[in-house]
Design a protein around this motif. Structure first.
Motif, short mmCIF file in Angstrom:
data_model
loop_
_atom_site.label_atom_id
_atom_site.label_comp_id
_atom_site.label_asym_id
_atom_site.label_seq_id
_atom_site.Cartn_x
_atom_site.Cartn_y
_atom_site.Cartn_z
N GLU A 239 0.31 5.92 -1.69
CA GLU A 239 -0.28 6.70 -0.59
C GLU A 239 -0.29 5.95 0.75
O GLU A 239 -0.95 6.36 1.69
CB GLU A 239 -1.72 7.08 -0.95
CG GLU A 239 -1.78 8.10 -2.07
CD GLU A 239 -3.18 8.48 -2.46
OE1 GLU A 239 -4.14 7.86 -1.94
OE2 GLU A 239 -3.32 9.39 -3.29
N ALA A 241 1.79 5.55 3.26
CA ALA A 241 2.20 6.28 4.47
C ALA A 241 1.11 7.25 4.91
O ALA A 241 0.72 7.30 6.08
CB ALA A 241 3.51 7.03 4.22
N LEU A 242 0.59 7.98 3.92
CA LEU A 242 -0.47 8.96 4.18
C LEU A 242 -1.70 8.26 4.76
O LEU A 242 -2.26 8.68 5.78
CB LEU A 242 -0.83 9.61 2.83
CG LEU A 242 -1.52 10.96 2.83
CD1 LEU A 242 -0.64 12.02 3.48
CD2 LEU A 242 -1.82 11.37 1.37
N SER A 247 3.37 11.06 8.88
CA SER A 247 3.68 12.36 8.28
C SER A 247 4.42 12.17 6.98
O SER A 247 5.37 11.38 6.89
CB SER A 247 4.55 13.19 9.23
OG SER A 247 3.85 13.46 10.40
N THR A 248 3.98 12.91 5.97
CA THR A 248 4.62 12.84 4.65
C THR A 248 4.91 14.26 4.16
O THR A 248 4.38 15.22 4.71
CB THR A 248 3.69 12.16 3.62
OG1 THR A 248 2.52 12.98 3.47
CG2 THR A 248 3.28 10.77 4.05
N ASP A 249 5.72 14.34 3.12
CA ASP A 249 5.86 15.64 2.46
C ASP A 249 4.68 15.82 1.51
O ASP A 249 3.80 14.94 1.44
CB ASP A 249 7.23 15.78 1.76
CG ASP A 249 7.37 14.89 0.52
OD1 ASP A 249 6.43 14.12 0.22
OD2 ASP A 249 8.41 14.96 -0.14
N GLY A 252 3.76 12.97 -0.69
CA GLY A 252 3.35 11.70 -0.07
C GLY A 252 4.53 10.83 0.37
O GLY A 252 4.35 9.70 0.83
N ARG A 253 5.76 11.37 0.22
CA ARG A 253 6.94 10.61 0.69
C ARG A 253 6.99 10.66 2.22
O ARG A 253 6.65 11.69 2.82
CB ARG A 253 8.23 11.24 0.14
CG ARG A 253 8.45 11.00 -1.32
CD ARG A 253 9.65 11.75 -1.81
NE ARG A 253 9.30 13.13 -2.03
CZ ARG A 253 9.60 13.84 -3.13
NH1 ARG A 253 10.31 13.30 -4.08
NH2 ARG A 253 9.22 15.09 -3.26
N LEU A 254 7.43 9.55 2.81
CA LEU A 254 7.48 9.50 4.28
C LEU A 254 8.52 10.48 4.81
O LEU A 254 9.69 10.43 4.40
CB LEU A 254 7.83 8.08 4.74
CG LEU A 254 7.74 7.88 6.24
CD1 LEU A 254 6.30 7.71 6.70
CD2 LEU A 254 8.54 6.67 6.69
N SER A 262 11.30 7.66 10.61
CA SER A 262 10.06 8.45 10.54
C SER A 262 10.03 9.49 11.66
O SER A 262 10.40 9.18 12.80
CB SER A 262 8.87 7.49 10.68
OG SER A 262 7.73 8.20 11.11
N CYS A 274 10.41 6.72 -1.95
CA CYS A 274 9.29 7.11 -1.07
C CYS A 274 9.76 7.79 0.21
O CYS A 274 8.94 8.03 1.10
CB CYS A 274 8.46 5.87 -0.73
SG CYS A 274 9.41 4.64 0.17
#
Ligand SMILES: Cc1cc2nc3c(=O)[nH]c(=O)nc-3n(C[C@H](O)[C@H](O)[C@H](O)COP(=O)(O)OP(=O)(O)OC[C@H]3O[C@@H](n4cnc5c(N)ncnc54)[C@H](O)[C@@H]3O)c2cc1C
Length: 400
Positions: A239, A241-242, A247-249, A252-254, A262, A274
């Motif tokens: 988690e 990046a979150l 912003s993630t999908d 939680g992937r960047l 990014s 990720c």
């Protein structure tokens, strides 16, 4: 930030898996770039061999320095936060500066809400989990029933490896064995697993609803006696990046653009499990990570030079699955990762799988010795078409 002292750029790579090590090594091709790799351990983990570690047929770890270019500084620790405003990361009480950051934290087993999984099941997705499973297996009599939940490649390989070691294994598929596989090749793998003594439970009711210390409950009401249950029902991502406000999908992937940059910050570039380029992530795999890692490095180098990076191009060849030490299957695919009715199986398949595993680590060493030489760009016209289709659909929506 480009340091004022000289015109050196500092790049931090977070995560020393296939993607991160590839990226770090490739970045050393330039004298004006310093590279720091941050990873929780001073070892490189061959995640694609973790089922072998559990079954004691391979150690699955290498000293990180064996695969890392000499110029890469290794910091052992876990990044707790990325502060994009100050371009720093927090790791074990220290704050480290970067000019560019490669986000390559990979994945781990998915944390599910199925009752009893956290308490009683053993995932096999990280080094520590595989070591814990190995210890649990050592404490479990050889004749005791073992259940593997999940029949993607991780579950299939784990079930086969343990059956090969003489264990009584049941593989609970959750509907279908190897959803990725072409039906014809799926039948062949099922046949081989059965010959190895694996009981396959699939179909509509083959979803696990609860795990206890000595049993597994299925959606169809059946219960399987299980002295040891292994959880191989999918991957999730860290988690970080979150937590860092990026912003993630949904997983939680960047979120990145096609250059792996990014969508929030062009000083952050992602690679491996990720990363979600254009919110159309590639299948979580060593195969994609090995291609994305070097291209993430190329993107960083282009950005350092003030140039616009090109799109990352990933092409798949298929999926290589070991079935114990003597058998294996190489399921071929189109470049866009759609399986075709073509495979190499049996003992040749096993040799091919072993070759793939070895060449993956050799590839890291090669990038360490000769950074920047690896050719990584493989155009996948299907992805271009999928992106174009989606873009034109959203343009239409916006026009309405
Ligand atoms: C048993 C098994 C078999 C598999 N078989 C195959 C196969 O045959 N073919 C295939 O293509 N794929 C296979 N996979 C999947 C493959 O291993 C992964 O998709 C691949 O490892 C992804 O590479 P990566 O570099 O993105 O991440 P990883 O290899 O997961 O590496 C990420 C690294 O980042 C570190 N990290 C995480 N968080 C932090 C943090 N906050 N700070 C610093 N470091 C951090 C992790 O500890 C890890 O070292 C298999 C996986 C398993 C478990």
């Amino acid at each position: 930030m480009t340091s004022d002292r000289d015109s050196t750029s500092r790049v931090i790579v977070v995560g020393g898996g296939y993607a991160g090590v590839m990226a770090a090594n490739r970045l050393t091709q330039r004298d004006d770039v310093t590279v720091t790799l941050i990873n929780p351990r001073a070892q490189f983990v061959e995640r694609i061999r973790l089922h072998q570690l559990a079954a004691q047929t391979h150690p699955a770890v290498h000293d990180m320095r064996e695969v890392l270019a000499p110029d890469v500084e290794l910091v052992v620790g876990s990044v707790e936060l990325i502060d994009t405003a100050s371009r720093t990361v927090a790791v074990g009480g220290d704050i480290l500066d970067y000019d560019y950051l490669v986000y390559a934290v990979g994945s781990h087993s998915s944390d599910v809400d199925v009752p009893g999984v956290r308490e009683h099941a053993y995932p096999v997705s990280t080094l520590e989990q595989a070591q814990r499973l190995r210890a649990a297996l050592a404490d479990t009599p050889e004749s005791a029933p073992v259940t593997v939940v999940g029949a993607g490649p991780t579950g299939i390989e784990t079930a086969a490896e343990l059956a090969d070691a003489g264990r009584a294994v049941t593989l609970v598929c959750g509907r279908v064995l190897g959803p990725y596989l072409h039906p014809r090749i799926r039948r062949g793998i099922a046949k081989r697993l059965r010959r190895m003594g694996v009981t396959i439970v699939d179909g509509a009711g083959a979803t696990v609803t609860a795990v206890a210390a000595d049993s597994v409950d299925l959606a169809d009401g059946n219960q399987i006696t299980s002295a040891l249950t292994i959880w191989a029902a999918g991957f999730a991502v860290p988690e970080l990046a979150l937590r860092s406000g990026l912003s993630t999908d949904e997983a939680g992937r960047l979120l990145t653009d096609e250059t792996l940059t990014s969508v929030d910050d062009d000083h952050i570039v992602a690679a491996g499990d990720c990363a979600a380029p254009s919110a159309l992530p590639y299948r979580m795999s060593c195969q994609a990570a090995n291609q994305l890692g070097p291209q993430a490095a190329d993107t960083v180098l282009r950005r350092i030079d003030g140039e616009e990076p090109g799109p990352a191009l990933v092409g798949f060849a298929g999926q290589c699955i070991s079935l114990g030490r003597r058998y294996g299957t190489f399921q071929f695919s189109r470049r866009n990762d759609v399986a075709v009715p073509l495979h190499v199986g049996g003992r040749v398949g096993a040799r091919l799988k072993e070759l793939v595993c070895k060449s993956t680590v050799d590839g890291l060493r090669h990038e360490a010795d000769k950074p920047g030489r690896r050719l990584v760009r493989m155009r996948d016209p299907h992805r271009d078409a999928a992106l174009a289709e989606r873009n034109s659909a959203s343009t239409l929506q916006a026009a309405r």
